[in-house]
Design a protein around this motif. Sequence first.
Motif, short mmCIF file in Angstrom:
data_model
loop_
_atom_site.label_atom_id
_atom_site.label_comp_id
_atom_site.label_asym_id
_atom_site.label_seq_id
_atom_site.Cartn_x
_atom_site.Cartn_y
_atom_site.Cartn_z
N VAL A 61 0.85 -1.20 0.00
CA VAL A 61 0.00 0.00 0.00
C VAL A 61 0.88 1.25 0.00
O VAL A 61 0.66 2.18 -0.78
N LEU A 62 1.89 1.26 0.84
CA LEU A 62 2.78 2.41 0.91
C LEU A 62 3.62 2.54 -0.36
O LEU A 62 3.77 3.64 -0.90
N ALA A 63 4.14 1.42 -0.87
CA ALA A 63 4.91 1.46 -2.12
C ALA A 63 4.06 1.97 -3.27
O ALA A 63 4.50 2.81 -4.05
N PRO A 75 9.71 3.45 -2.84
CA PRO A 75 9.37 2.02 -2.86
C PRO A 75 10.59 1.11 -2.84
O PRO A 75 10.56 0.04 -2.24
N ILE A 76 11.66 1.53 -3.48
CA ILE A 76 12.87 0.71 -3.48
C ILE A 76 13.46 0.68 -2.07
O ILE A 76 13.92 -0.36 -1.60
N THR A 96 4.42 -3.76 -8.52
CA THR A 96 4.08 -2.35 -8.28
C THR A 96 5.27 -1.46 -8.63
O THR A 96 5.12 -0.45 -9.33
N ILE A 97 6.43 -1.85 -8.15
CA ILE A 97 7.63 -1.03 -8.37
C ILE A 97 8.10 -1.13 -9.82
O ILE A 97 8.44 -0.12 -10.44
N ILE A 98 8.11 -2.33 -10.38
CA ILE A 98 8.53 -2.52 -11.77
C ILE A 98 7.61 -1.72 -12.71
O ILE A 98 8.09 -1.05 -13.62
N HIS A 99 6.31 -1.77 -12.45
CA HIS A 99 5.37 -1.01 -13.28
C HIS A 99 5.67 0.49 -13.24
O HIS A 99 5.70 1.16 -14.27
N SER A 100 5.92 0.99 -12.05
CA SER A 100 6.21 2.42 -11.90
C SER A 100 7.50 2.81 -12.61
O SER A 100 7.57 3.84 -13.29
N LEU A 101 8.52 1.99 -12.45
CA LEU A 101 9.80 2.27 -13.12
C LEU A 101 9.64 2.25 -14.63
O LEU A 101 10.14 3.14 -15.33
N CYS A 102 8.95 1.26 -15.14
CA CYS A 102 8.74 1.16 -16.60
C CYS A 102 7.90 2.32 -17.12
O CYS A 102 8.18 2.87 -18.18
#
Length: 179
Positions: A61-63, A75-76, A96-102
């Motif tokens: 949720v926080l990430a 998030p990292i 969640t993090i991979i999607h945001s980075l991409c």
Amino acid sequence: MGFGFSILGKFFRLGFEPIVTTFNTLINDFIREHKEVDAAALFNEMMEGGICKPDVVTFNVLANGYCLKGNNTGPIQLLKKMEESDYRPDIVVYNTIIHSLCKDTLVVDALNLFSEMTSKGIAPNVITYTSFIHGFCKVGNWKEATRLLNEMVCPELKKLNIREMEEKGCSSDGCTYNK
């Protein structure tokens, strides 16, 4: 938010102890109200042994909140905090993090995270592949996006086209085609 905290206060007055889901809801609401500092403070209080310990959903949720605000560093750092605290990140946190980075064209960083994820035995899924396809399309690397589309979901079907994949029971979803 005010009503949420009012209910939480009533929990305490009645002698009930809120569960982690209660705090996850409050953290999510803080994020939605653009109060990331308050969300992080509540999370930190949970980490320091407050009323209840966070779970993997709390981290996600926080990430997700950080990612929605365009903050890819938070998030990292959360992921590292998870691992240091003996929590096991799951595919949802990584996706969640991979999607945001991409989405932010940071595909190289996403690939590094992907390597870390797979080295821990967490297999990619349709969301992981779709995020990378989107990222590669955004940076104009159509060849890699096409390769991933062909590899998606069933690595043993790398050379097959989408129709053949679906015939074998390994179908992509509408989100994949939209990217």
